[in-house]
Design an enzyme around this catalytic site. Structure first.
Site, PDB file in Angstrom:
ATOM      1  N   GLY A 704       0.884  -1.134   0.195  1.00  0.00           N
ATOM      2  CA  GLY A 704      -0.007   0.026   0.075  1.00  0.00           C
ATOM      3  C   GLY A 704       0.724   1.267   0.023  1.00  0.00           C
ATOM      4  N   ASP A 830      -7.109  10.589  11.947  1.00  0.00           N
ATOM      5  CA  ASP A 830      -7.382  10.298  10.439  1.00  0.00           C
ATOM      6  C   ASP A 830      -7.906   8.867  10.139  1.00  0.00           C
ATOM      7  OD1 ASP A 830      -7.204  10.705   7.497  1.00  0.00           O
ATOM      8  OD2 ASP A 830      -5.006  10.224   7.653  1.00  0.00           O
TER       9      ASP A 830
END
Ligand SMILES: *[C@@H]1O[C@H](CO)[C@@H](O)[C@H](O)[C@H]1NC(C)=O
Ligand SMILES: *[C@@H]1O[C@H](CO)[C@@H](O)[C@H](O)[C@H]1NC(C)=O
Length: 994
Positions: A704, A830
């Site tokens: 990722g 987040d």
């Protein structure tokens, strides 16, 4: 045969095409293709959005590329998760008219080559991280109609050249880091319709020339450092609908005629400036006005007539010097759309008129606090059934609180403190079951504390202090585990003992029962109130010892047990807590005073008026303890046993360390920097270790990309096959080092089933001598939630309802642990599906703590968080609206993100979906479909398996309550957890067929 013939005939033609040089125009469409490939090559594309950009397809059919003929005219790459810089090759797409790159993570400068695009009409770079200045030559693009750079990191001055773009209609520069003045040339843009320069760090005076923008309808200059007065010309632009100069240092008087000269005005935002003089009386002609926000200025005089403002929704005058009596409320009764009314902190007097009952039924906020309003509350207030926040505090109101208020079933926040209300509180709160905060402090209320409050399972705060309540504390109240801000019953005449149910208050930050007549012992169950930061039991009749089990209250900062009948000695755990204030005075305590922790600071400790203390630090001036020797004697026998063990253990460690060092000396192990600043002890790995574990950071190990770097799968130990995820920080990205520290701090000390474990950090240098920082996590075999929700790939089967619910509950557990589980609260900052990781059993863990913050004190952080912010940006769609305005993160913000994730999980719509924009967002999309339109919005892949739609409705309701716009209205995470668990429990019997 015929086929063969045509084939043979076509052969020469084929060769012809191969050998003949391409026609002249072809070279330009080749340039387009090459430029597009160059643009792609400077980007990381973690969502594989640009896979169609390969040579096997004609470039005109590549995603986001629009051609006219065979030339590129528009490039639309919104919200594709792209990361990287914008290649200067964009300047070679010479026929390009429209560029839309909004909602990605572009970094670096806007390439000046963009000004070679002389046909450019639209440049939309909104919500990226572009830095540097706006190219000066922008005036080379005379066809520009729209420039949108909102939410980037652009700096420098706004170029004067902007004023030479004759067709410009939209300037969207809000939320950047420019400096200097508004160039007066902007006044030349006679076609300009939108000028948005909010939060741009601009200063100086607003140029007079802006008064020449004859077509302007949207003006936003808020949150800058503008000074001086507003140029009069601006008040004469009759096309203006939206006028926002809030949060500046502007001064002067607003012209009395604005209601006539701005006939189209719908939004007037002047708050937080230095405006003075009367509110212009002509405002009563502005019949299209919807929002009037004049708060925090120096406006004087009365409130003008509001009768004709039938469309008004928001009326905010708080913190001014308005003098009037409250009868002006009658002029608002035609305003059938009124939702919010706030005239707090003025010099208003008189009493509330009966016509209050005729205000719009839509009114949800009614705030008149800090005025001099007297008389009683008209009972018609019960008609305003949508009231959600009522603040009447700090007035001179008296009489009984009308029973009709019990009908206000949407009430969340009821603030009526510091008045003269009397009588009892019988079933007053009746239907107000959503109440989350109740303040009735400083009145003359009497009778018992109503035990019915115990059924209000959303209550976060209850303040009944400084009244005349009698009787005992109802156990029901002590069972309210939702209470998390404060429970304050102090300064009443309460009797009896402290109910042992107090142990249910696990989320409570402050408990104040002081100045009552409470008797009995301090219940040991208090030790379960692990979130307590402040505990005041002073001025009661409590007796017995201070329970030693209170040592579990690790977060305690202030403790006041003074003026009771407590006996025994000072328990030694008190010196281990991070106490800032400790008051044990006027009890019957005795014995040795500890000499560490809070006891080293004389000004933080009060011990006066006890029976006989000894020991402690010298400044306390207590005599030395007589029994000191005997206790030392006991200690020394203990030491006799311990010392040999410790010595042997120590030797073992030394030997082990020595052996380990010898072994590792052979490797080129670079210097590992000390981690004092991190304060975490973790397995340390070197650059070489990680290089090996990730096959030389090979692309095939990439699992990722994050904003600050890439994540690799790594095998740490070949034999044991410890698999981990290694996040290598790209230190060129601004903020990456900070993220590293934030993650280490946040994760180093905590362990929880639903939080990704940090197994190691590597803070070192690579073989070239460059800084190298990496974080090593437990590997989660099933990847991120985002992939499960949005990847059409076969590997990701659609998740069942039960799986989704379990994941949601896991996330809620994780968040709650972050917020309340350890001594200091951690705010994630987040949360989004790509940060939620699933292990092989599909247990969800919250990960990526790059923006996490440790809140030093739960209380202020609950709503505002510590003011310091380090450029928090979060992720579009998941960041709560208030982060933009205040830039600081909070628990409520995490709850918002959670709510959005929950809605996304059951609708399968990202908050950034094209459906949303302007007024419509995921929250509104779902809330407007509740309760009957669910079929339309839920994820079509969801297998209902005979399940009732109302289950999904109740899940979505939680998501909606968490993602409310106002942080105060959001559901507390503890409640979210309970409700999700309830729903899951009801669903389990179905789990076989779902
Ligand atoms: C480029 O132009 C030539 C000639 O007009 C055309 O044959 C070719 O297909 C075009 N290439 C692309 C990728 O559009
Ligand atoms: C470019 O943007 C303008 C303004 O938004 C729009 O009117 C026009 O249709 C767009 N052109 C293309 C080719 O997309």
């Amino acid at each position: 045969m015929a086929n063969l013939m045509t084939f043979l005939l076509s052969l020469p033609l084929f060769f012809f095409f191969l050998t003949v040089p391409p026609p002249a125009t072809c070279s330009t469409n080749q340039t387009d293709q090459l430029s597009l490939l160059a643009i792609k090559s400077s980007l990381q594309d973690p969502q594989r959005a640009l896979t169609s950009w390969n040579q096997s397809l004609p470039f005109c059919s590549w995603r986001g590329v629009q051609c006219r003929g065979d030339r590129v005219v528009a490039l639309t790459l919104s919200a594709l998760g792209l990361v990287g810089s914008l290649s200067p090759h964009i300047g070679n797409l010479s026929l390009l008219t429209n560029i839309t790159l909004r909602d990605n993570s572009f970094q670096g400068p806007i390439p000046p080559q963009i000004t070679l695009l002389t046909r450019l009409q639209l440049l939309d770079l909104r919500n990226n991280s572009f830095t540097g200045e706006i190219p000066k030559n922008i005036s080379n693009c005379p066809d520009l109609v729209q420039l949108d750079f909102t939410m980037n990191l652009l700096s420098g001055a706004i170029p004067n050249e902007l004023g030479f773009l004759p067709k410009l209609e939209v300037i969207g520069f809000s939320r950047n880091r420019f400096s200097g003045l508004i160039p007066s040339s902007i006044g030349n843009l006679t076609t300009l319709q939108r000028l948005s320069l909010g939060s741009c760090r601009l200063s100086g005076e607003i140029p007079d020339s802006l008064g020449r923008l004859r077509r302007l309808s949207f003006l936003q200059l808020s949150e800058n450092g503008f000074t001086g007065s507003i140029p009069h010309g601006l008040f004469n632009i009759s096309t203006i609908k939206y006028f926002d100069v809030s949060v500046n240092s502007l001064e002067g008087v607003i012209p009395s005629t604005i209601g006539v000269t701005l006939p189209n005005i719908a939004v007037l935002l002047l708050e937080r400036n230095l405006f003075s003089g009367p509110i212009p009386s002509s405002i009563s002609n502005a019949s299209l006005i919807e929002w009037i926000v004049l708060s925090s200025n120096n406006f004087t005089g009365p409130v003008p007539n509001l009768e004709r403002l039938t469309l008004i929704q928001d009326f905010f005058l708080h913190s001014n010097l308005i003098e009037d009596d409250m009868s002006f409320i009658s002029s608002l009764t035609n305003s059938t759309k009124l939702e919010r009314f706030d005239v707090s902190e003025n010099m208003l007097s008189g009493s509330l008129p009966e016509s209050l009952a005729n205000l719009s039924v839509l009114v949800n906020m009614f705030d008149i606090h800090k005025n001099q309003i007297h008389g009683s509350i008209p009972s018609g207030i019960g008609n305003l059934v949508n009231l959600d926040v009522v603040d009447l505090s700090h007035n001179l109101l008296d009489g009984l609180i009308p029973m009709s208020m019990s009908k206000l079933s949407n009430m969340h926040n009821l603030f009526m403190g510091r008045n003269r209300f009397g009588g009892e509180l019988p079933s007053l709160f009746g239907n107000m079951t959503l109440l989350s905060r109740i303040q009735l402090d400083g009145n003359e209320l009497s009778g018992n504390v109503p035990s019915s409050l115990g059924s209000f399972s959303s209550l976060l705060e209850l303040d009944l202090s400084e009244n005349k309540f009698t009787g005992s504390i109802p156990q029901e109240i002590m069972r309210l585990s939702s209470l998390s801000i404060v429970l304050n019953l102090s300064h009443n005449a309460l009797e009896g003992s402290i109910p042992s149910e107090v142990g249910s208050l696990r989320n409570l930050a402050a408990l104040d029962l002081s100045s009552n007549r409470l008797s009995g012992v301090i219940p040991t169950s208090l030790s379960s109130c692990v979130s307590l930061q402040r505990l005041y039991l002073d001025e009661n009749l409590l007796q017995g010892e201070i329970p030693a089990v209170m040592s579990s209250l690790m977060g305690l900062q202030e403790l006041d047990l003074s003026r009771n009948n407590l006996s025994g000695s000072i328990p030694s755990f008190l010196e281990n807590l991070k106490l800032q204030k400790l008051n044990l005075s006027f009890n019957r305590l005795q014995g040795e005073v500890p000499s560490r922790g809070v006891f080293t600071n004389v000004s933080s400790v009060s011990l006066d008026g006890n029976q006989g203390f000894c020991g402690g630090i010298g400044e306390l001036k207590f005599p030395a303890c007589k029994g000191a020797e005997s206790s030392k004697g006991k200690l020394s026998t203990l030491w006799k046993i311990l010392i040999p063990i410790l010595v042997f253990g120590g030797l073992c460690i030394v030997v082990l360390v020595f052996l380990k060092c010898k072994k590792t000396e052979e490797k080129p192990r670079p210097v590992v920097s000390s981690d004092d600043t991190i304060g975490v002890q973790l397995l340390r790995l070197s650059y070489a270790d990680l290089l090996k574990a990730t096959n030389g950071f090979s692309e095939s190990n990439v699992v990722g990309f994050g904003r600050f770097g890439s994540v690799y799968e790594a095998v740490l130990d070949d034999e044991k096959a410890i698999v981990a995820a290694v996040k290598v920080l790209n230190l060129d990205v601004r903020g990456a080092s900070k993220t590293f520290m934030a993650e280490c701090r946040a994760l180093g000390g905590i362990r929880h089933r639903n939080l990704v474990k940090l197994v190691s950090v590597c803070d070192s240098v690579d073989f070239k001598g460059n800084d190298f920082k990496a974080l090593v996590y437990e590997f989660k075999a099933n990847g991120s939630l985002d992939k499960w929700l949005h990847n059409s790939n076969e590997d990701f089967k659609s998740l069942s309802i039960i799986q989704r619910l379990n994941i949601a509950l896991d996330i809620a557990h994780g968040i709650k642990y972050l917020h309340f589980g350890s001594a200091s609260s951690i705010i994630h900052g987040d949360l989004k599906p790509s940060n939620i990781l699933l292990d092989h059993d599909m247990v969800a863990c919250v990960g990526d703590f790059g923006l996490a913050k440790i809140a030093s004190n739960v209380l202020p952080s609950l709503y505002e968080s510590n003011a310091s912010s380090f450029g928090i940006k979060g992720t579009l769609g998941y960041v709560p609206p208030e982060y933009g305005a205040f830039g600081s993160i909070s628990m409520q913000g995490d709850v918002y993100s959670f709510g959005i994730i929950l809605l996304e999980m059951f609708t399968n719509k990202r908050p950034t979906n094209d459906l949303f924009g302007g007024e419509v967002n995921l929250h509104r999309y779902v809330s407007s479909a509740l309760p009957n339109g669910l079929m339309e919005i839920i994820d079509p892949e969801l297998e209902m398996g005979g399940l009732k739609m109302e289950f999904i409705g109740s899940i979505l309701n939680i998501g909606v309550s968490c993602s409310k716009e106002n942080p105060r209205d959001r559901m507390p995470i503890t409640l979210v957890e309970n409700e999700l668990a309830d729903i899951l429990a009801q669903l389990q019997p179905f789990s076989l067929d779902v």
